[in-house]
Each structure stands twice: as structure tokens, then as C-alpha cells.
Design a protein around this motif. Structure first.
Motif, short mmCIF file in Angstrom:
data_model
loop_
_atom_site.label_atom_id
_atom_site.label_comp_id
_atom_site.label_asym_id
_atom_site.label_seq_id
_atom_site.Cartn_x
_atom_site.Cartn_y
_atom_site.Cartn_z
N LYS A 137 0.84 -1.21 0.00
CA LYS A 137 0.00 0.00 0.00
C LYS A 137 0.87 1.26 0.00
O LYS A 137 1.82 1.37 0.78
CB LYS A 137 -0.87 0.00 1.25
N ASP A 169 -2.57 -13.79 -2.49
CA ASP A 169 -3.32 -13.73 -1.21
C ASP A 169 -3.44 -12.23 -0.90
O ASP A 169 -3.24 -11.40 -1.81
CB ASP A 169 -2.59 -14.50 -0.10
N GLY A 171 -2.75 -8.65 -0.57
CA GLY A 171 -1.63 -7.82 -1.03
C GLY A 171 -0.90 -8.35 -2.25
O GLY A 171 -0.04 -7.67 -2.81
N ARG A 208 -10.12 -17.35 -12.58
CA ARG A 208 -9.33 -17.42 -11.34
C ARG A 208 -9.62 -16.22 -10.45
O ARG A 208 -9.74 -16.34 -9.23
CB ARG A 208 -7.81 -17.52 -11.62
N GLY A 240 -14.57 -6.63 4.03
CA GLY A 240 -13.52 -6.53 3.03
C GLY A 240 -14.07 -5.90 1.76
O GLY A 240 -15.30 -5.71 1.61
N SER A 241 -13.18 -5.53 0.88
CA SER A 241 -13.58 -5.04 -0.45
C SER A 241 -12.46 -5.38 -1.42
O SER A 241 -12.18 -4.66 -2.36
CB SER A 241 -13.85 -3.54 -0.42
N GLY A 242 -11.80 -6.49 -1.12
CA GLY A 242 -10.72 -6.97 -1.98
C GLY A 242 -11.24 -8.04 -2.93
O GLY A 242 -12.45 -8.12 -3.21
N VAL A 244 -11.78 -11.32 -2.77
CA VAL A 244 -12.81 -12.28 -2.35
C VAL A 244 -14.15 -11.58 -2.14
O VAL A 244 -15.20 -12.03 -2.63
CB VAL A 244 -12.37 -13.02 -1.05
N SER A 263 -16.39 -3.37 3.50
CA SER A 263 -15.47 -2.61 4.35
C SER A 263 -14.04 -2.64 3.80
O SER A 263 -13.76 -3.34 2.84
CB SER A 263 -15.46 -3.22 5.77
N ARG A 290 -9.82 4.19 -1.09
CA ARG A 290 -10.44 3.68 0.14
C ARG A 290 -11.95 3.54 -0.06
O ARG A 290 -12.57 4.28 -0.84
CB ARG A 290 -10.16 4.63 1.33
N CYS A 307 -13.71 -1.11 11.84
CA CYS A 307 -14.19 -2.28 11.09
C CYS A 307 -15.28 -3.08 11.79
O CYS A 307 -16.22 -3.55 11.16
CB CYS A 307 -13.03 -3.23 10.82
N GLY A 346 -15.32 -16.39 3.95
CA GLY A 346 -14.52 -16.20 2.74
C GLY A 346 -13.06 -15.99 3.08
O GLY A 346 -12.16 -16.48 2.39
N ALA A 347 -12.79 -15.26 4.17
CA ALA A 347 -11.41 -15.06 4.63
C ALA A 347 -10.94 -16.31 5.36
O ALA A 347 -11.74 -17.19 5.70
CB ALA A 347 -11.35 -13.86 5.56
N ASN A 348 -9.64 -16.41 5.60
CA ASN A 348 -9.10 -17.53 6.38
C ASN A 348 -9.21 -17.24 7.86
O ASN A 348 -8.73 -16.21 8.33
CB ASN A 348 -7.63 -17.76 5.99
P1 NDP Z 1 -7.25 -8.44 -0.77
O1 NDP Z 1 -5.92 -7.91 -0.44
O2 NDP Z 1 -7.72 -8.38 -2.19
O3 NDP Z 1 -8.39 -7.75 0.13
C1 NDP Z 1 -8.36 -7.82 1.52
C2 NDP Z 1 -9.47 -6.95 2.03
O4 NDP Z 1 -9.57 -7.09 3.44
C3 NDP Z 1 -9.23 -5.48 1.78
O5 NDP Z 1 -10.46 -4.84 1.63
C4 NDP Z 1 -8.53 -5.05 3.06
O6 NDP Z 1 -8.65 -3.67 3.33
C5 NDP Z 1 -9.28 -5.86 4.08
N1 NDP Z 1 -8.43 -6.08 5.26
C6 NDP Z 1 -7.16 -6.58 5.28
N2 NDP Z 1 -6.68 -6.62 6.54
C7 NDP Z 1 -7.67 -6.14 7.30
C8 NDP Z 1 -7.80 -5.92 8.69
N3 NDP Z 1 -6.79 -6.20 9.54
N4 NDP Z 1 -8.98 -5.43 9.14
C9 NDP Z 1 -10.00 -5.17 8.27
N5 NDP Z 1 -9.92 -5.34 6.94
C10 NDP Z 1 -8.78 -5.82 6.48
O7 NDP Z 1 -7.25 -9.95 -0.25
P2 NDP Z 1 -8.20 -11.15 -0.64
O8 NDP Z 1 -9.57 -10.66 -0.93
O9 NDP Z 1 -7.49 -11.96 -1.65
O10 NDP Z 1 -8.19 -12.00 0.70
C11 NDP Z 1 -9.15 -11.81 1.75
C12 NDP Z 1 -9.15 -13.03 2.66
O11 NDP Z 1 -9.50 -14.19 1.88
C13 NDP Z 1 -7.81 -13.37 3.31
O12 NDP Z 1 -8.06 -13.97 4.57
C14 NDP Z 1 -7.23 -14.41 2.37
O13 NDP Z 1 -6.29 -15.24 3.02
C15 NDP Z 1 -8.49 -15.18 2.03
N6 NDP Z 1 -8.42 -15.97 0.81
C16 NDP Z 1 -8.13 -15.40 -0.40
C17 NDP Z 1 -8.10 -16.18 -1.53
C18 NDP Z 1 -7.91 -15.59 -2.88
O14 NDP Z 1 -8.04 -16.33 -3.87
N7 NDP Z 1 -7.63 -14.31 -3.01
C19 NDP Z 1 -8.29 -17.64 -1.47
C20 NDP Z 1 -8.67 -18.12 -0.17
C21 NDP Z 1 -8.69 -17.31 0.92
P3 NDP Z 1 -7.42 -2.67 3.01
O15 NDP Z 1 -7.47 -2.45 1.53
O16 NDP Z 1 -7.71 -1.48 3.81
O17 NDP Z 1 -6.17 -3.39 3.45
#
Ligand code: NDP
Length: 448
Positions: A137, A169, A171, A208, A240-242, A244, A263, A290, A307, A346-348
Motif C-alpha cells: 500500500k 493472497d 496484497g 481465477r 472486506g472489499s478486496g 474475495v 469494508s 479507500r 471495522c 470467505g477469509a481464512n
Molecule cells: P485483498 O488484499 O484483495 O483484500 C483484503 C481486504 O480485506 C481489503 O479490503 C482489506 O482492506 C481488508 N483487510 C485486510 N486486513 C484487514 C484488517 N486487519 N482489518 C480489516 N480489513 C482488512 O485480499 P483477498 O480478498 O485476496 O483475501 C481476503 C481473505 O481471503 C484473506 O483472509 C485471504 O487469506 C483469504 N483468501 C483469499 C483467496 C484468494 O483467492 N484471493 C483464497 C482463499 C482465501 P485494506 O485495503 O484497507 O487493506
């Protein structure tokens, strides 16, 4: 809750002694051991073969220096990790996390979980995980590239298409995988499927990007149906908003639900009318902004700093898709009190052990991460198959295979839970089904 099985209780004590200062890893092992108590009772042969002792010890742990030069010409040093946890059923497979919170205990917990998750996919993949405390970031593309090249300069000595195949994963998205793949190819002079999550022009698989989020919803759909419910007209909260979170939002909406919240690590948005996903994609995937910017376009939506408040929003179904331990006991109670009847991960490991107890105490449906989010690694496995064949399958083909795999995963969790007398406990079912396949392979391969 304490373990009743003396053998597993003693072994857990040893694990605690040996892995001090790694609470996330201990948490993951404890949860799996709680589920495996009936297996330890029923299968003394696995105890005799030392399977339990061996499965909690990584086959190999690699920790290395990652030096790189920032845009001001200053040398920066990060720490790199790769945990090659278990290769009983296939090459090590698991993502690379780039986040300042990364240390050995996080990577070990993720690698341990990955063993069972990969086993559940039905594909031949062992468990591994890696990453670094580097924070992408706020870094320029040049800085990210120099970090990735330095990281891969060491990592390439330990991985390979038949040995260990990392992926993305937190980042680590398409940009980072691209830089790492380029460096691997340059050093090793081979074009192989050594990483998954690659760009579509150099061996990546269609679907993917969508796989984990879609997979979470396919799994949820099965779980809901098995309990006489469905996504139709349900209100859903997603954290989250990444990667997954975005594709879980897309699929849940397609299946008839209304997603009202998302979020990031600063705060959350609540949009009663349903999230405008095109806007979120633009903000997060294209502009890397953001989530609070959402309300500039939709002033009727509400942004709140912090959060954990997201779990106080009334909903039917919650899909935590951000990070580990994001739902604690109080958040779980808030969900239950507001009528939420299903939490699918969805997250681990997003739920603390206390939160999971609240789900069970309130008869909520609970879909554990290692089953629900296995769609990502499953499609990574399909990417490996396409790379080996030197072919690219269509989006529809990959998506259909993903859908079938998620149905199979639900079925094996459901059946294992029933077989061991814990019907409806999909956490126990996932741990038992995932464990047994690996355990049989470890026993058959002897003491290695
Ligand atoms: P991304 O980096 O794409 O997105 C992560 C999201 O979670 C972002 O919105 C981030 O916000 C938020 N986040 C990260 N850390 C925190 C925190 N400490 N508190 C609150 N929000 C947080 O990651 P992914 O979407 O790929 O992964 C999300 C989860 O899913 C993880 O647990 C990952 O291990 C799991 N996962 C992912 C897979 C994949 O294919 N991508 C497969 C299986 C599991 P910000 O931008 O502010 O950091």
C-alpha cells in the motif's frame, strides 16, 4: 473448551511448547484437533503411524532477507517466508501474503489450514504458504516491482511446477504475480506454471479472479439448500472489499441476495439499497482508493470509521471476507441478536474460537473457511492442469468445474459430519474429511 482425548491433549501441549509466540498457529491446530477427537478414537492406526505428530510440523520452513531500493534510493529490508507444510498428496500449494502483519505464526497457520483445504478440493495439491511483511500500500509500481524481483530471487531456489506452486493472497494480486513470474523466468530460463493467478496473456486461467468469491457463494448455496433456505431475497453483509469480497458480492447478488455492506481496514459502508458493485470495482480494482469514497457518489449510503461495527448491521447471512479473527465473541453475539442465521467464511479463520461457540450456541449455520473459500485454490489447481496441457479452457468450462468442486466439498463435509455423529457441524466435517485423505497418504508413504 478443552480436549478430552488425552493423546491429542498431550500433543497440543507439545505444539504449544514448540511454537511459542505463534498464537494464530496454535489457534488453528487447536480447532482441527477438537474436530479430530472422534478420528483419534476410531483410528489408532493413524496414531501408531505418527500422522498427528507429523502433520503439525512443517516439512520445511524457509525464512530469508528481501533487500530492495525505494524511490529515494534508500535500501529497505523485509523478511520473506515460505512454509512447505505437507506434500503427501501433491506439490505444496498456497498463496503469498504481503502485509505488514506477516510473521512466521501467520504463515504457519495459513499453511496448516491449506493442507486440509487443498485436500477437500479433490485435486492433488499439498499445503504451503508464504509471504512477507512488505506493505504494497502506498508504494509505487517501481518499488513493488523491485521488491517482487528481490523476493523471487531467493524464492525461485525452492519452488517449481512439480515442487511448490505459490499464488496470490492479501496484497498479492495480478500485478505482483506478474513481476514475480517475470523474475522466475529470467533466472531459471523456463516458462512453466510455477505460479498461479497469472495474467491471461501468459498462462493464467479464466475465472481465477472470480474463483474464491464465487466459490464461497456456491458453497453457501449448497449449505442453505441443505437446510431448506436459499440466497433469494436475503440481506447479506460482507466484510472486506478486496478480491474475495468483490466476487462474493457479485455472485450473491446474481443468486438473488441483496448485499448491503462492505469494508476495508479503515471502515465500512452501509447501503440499504444494495451495494453498487461497479463503483466498488472502479474504486478498489482500478483506482486503489479507500472504501469511504463510495459515499461521495452515493450520499444516501453511510460510512463508519472502524471495522468491527459492520457486524452490528442487521442481516440474514454474513460472509466475512477480510482477514483472520475479524469476528470476535461480541461481534458474533451482535450478529445473532440481529437475526443473522448463517456465517460462511470467505477469509481464512475470520472467526475467533469464542465467536464459533456463539454460532453453535445460537444454532446458526456455520461454513468454515477451509471448505467455503477453497474455490480459489481449486481454480489454481485447474490453472496448473491447463499449463501442463498448454491449453486454455473457457470461462464457462472453468466456472462449471468450480461449481461442481464446491458442491463436492459441501457433500464431503456434510457426509463426514454425519459419519462421525456431528450432523450439521460443517467445521468438524471439513476438518475430518480434509484430514483423512492426507492421513491415509502419509500412512501409506511411511515415516517421511
Ligand atoms: P485483498 O488484499 O484483495 O483484500 C483484503 C481486504 O480485506 C481489503 O479490503 C482489506 O482492506 C481488508 N483487510 C485486510 N486486513 C484487514 C484488517 N486487519 N482489518 C480489516 N480489513 C482488512 O485480499 P483477498 O480478498 O485476496 O483475501 C481476503 C481473505 O481471503 C484473506 O483472509 C485471504 O487469506 C483469504 N483468501 C483469499 C483467496 C484468494 O483467492 N484471493 C483464497 C482463499 C482465501 P485494506 O485495503 O484497507 O487493506
Amino acid at each position: 473448551m478443552a480436549l478430552k482425548n488425552q493423546y491429542l491433549a498431550d500433543l497440543l501441549e507439545k505444539v504449544k511448547q514448540r511454537n511459542q509466540g505463534e498464537p494464530e498457529f496454535i489457534q488453528a491446530v487447536t480447532e482441527v484437533f477438537m474436530s479430530l477427537e472422534p478420528v483419534a478414537e476410531k483410528r489408532p492406526d493413524l496414531i501408531e503411524a505418527g500422522v498427528f505428530e507429523r502433520i503439525v510440523e512443517p516439512e520445511r520452513q524457509i525464512i530469508f532477507r528481501v533487500p530492495w531500493v525505494d524511490d529515494n534510493g534508500v535500501t529497505q529490508v523485509n523478511r520473506g517466508f515460505r512454509i512447505e507444510f505437507n506434500s503427501a498428496i501433491g506439490p505444496y500449494k498456497g498463496g503469498l501474503r504481503l502485509h505488514p502483519s506477516v510473521y512466521l505464526g501467520i504463515i504457519k497457520f495459513l499453511g496448516f489450514e491449506q493442507i486440509f483445504k487443498n485436500s477437500l478440493t479433490t485435486l492433488p495439491m499439498g499445503g504451503g504458504k508464504g509471504g512477507s511483511d512488505f506493505n504494497p500500500k502506498g508504494k509505487s509500481d517501481g518499488e513493488v516491482m523491485r521488491f517482487c524481483q528481490s523476493f523471487m530471487t531467493e524464492l525461485c531456489k525452492h519452488i517449481g511446477p512439480d515442487t511448490d506452486v505459490p499464488a496470490g493472497d492479501i496484497g498479492t494480486g495480478a500485478r505482483e504475480i506478474g513481476y514475480m513470474f517475470g523474475q522466475y523466468k529470467r533466472i531459471r530460463n523456463e516458462f512453466t506454471g510455477v505460479l498461479t493467478g497469472k495474467g491471461l496473456t501468459f498462462g493464467g486461467s479464466l475465472a481465477r479472479t472470480e474463483a474464491t468469491g464465487y466459490g464461497v457463494c456456491y458453497f453457501t448455496d449448497e449449505l442453505l439448500k441443505a437446510n431448506g433456505k436459499s440466497f433469494k431475497d436475503q440481506t447479506v453483509v460482507i466484510s472486506g472489499s478486496g478480491n474475495v469480497a468483490i466476487y462474493a458480492t457479485q455472485k450473491a447478488t446474481e443468486l438473488g441476495a441483496k448485499v448491503v455492506a462492505l469494508s476495508d481496514s479503515n471502515g465500512y459502508i452501509y447501503d440499504e439499497n444494495g451495494i453498487d458493485l461497479a463503483l466498488v470495482k472502479q474504486l478498489k480494482e482500478v483506482e486503489r482508493k479507500r472504501i469511504k469514497e463510495y459515499v461521495n457518489v452515493h450520499p444516501e449510503a453511510k460510512y463508519t470509521e472502524g471495522c468491527s461495527g459492520i457486524w452490528t448491521i442487521p442481516c440474514d447471512i454474513a460472509l466475512p471476507c477480510a482477514t483472520q479473527n475479524e469476528i470476535d465473541e461480541n461481534s458474533a453475539k451482535a450478529l445473532a441478536e440481529n437475526g443473522c442465521y448463517a456465517v460462511i467464511e470467505g477469509a481464512n479463520m475470520p472467526s475467533t474460537p469464542e465467536a464459533i461457540e456463539v454460532y453453535f450456541a445460537n444454532n446458526m449455520l456455520y461454513g468454515p473457511a477451509k471448505a467455503a473459500n477453497a474455490g480459489g485454490v481449486a481454480v489454481s489447481g485447474l490453472e496448473m492442469s491447463q499449463n501442463s496441457e498448454r491449453l486454455s479452457w473457457t470461462f464457462e468450462d472453468v466456472d462449471n468445474r468450480l461449481h461442481n468442486i464446491m458442491k463436492e466439498i459441501f457433500k464431503s463435509c456434510d457426509e463426514a459430519a454425519k459419519e462421525y455423529g456431528m450432523e450439521g457441524n460443517y467445521m468438524a466435517g471439513a476438518n475430518i474429511a480434509g484430514f483423512l485423505k492426507v492421513a491415509e497418504a502419509m500412512k501409506a508413504q511411511g515415516c517421511v
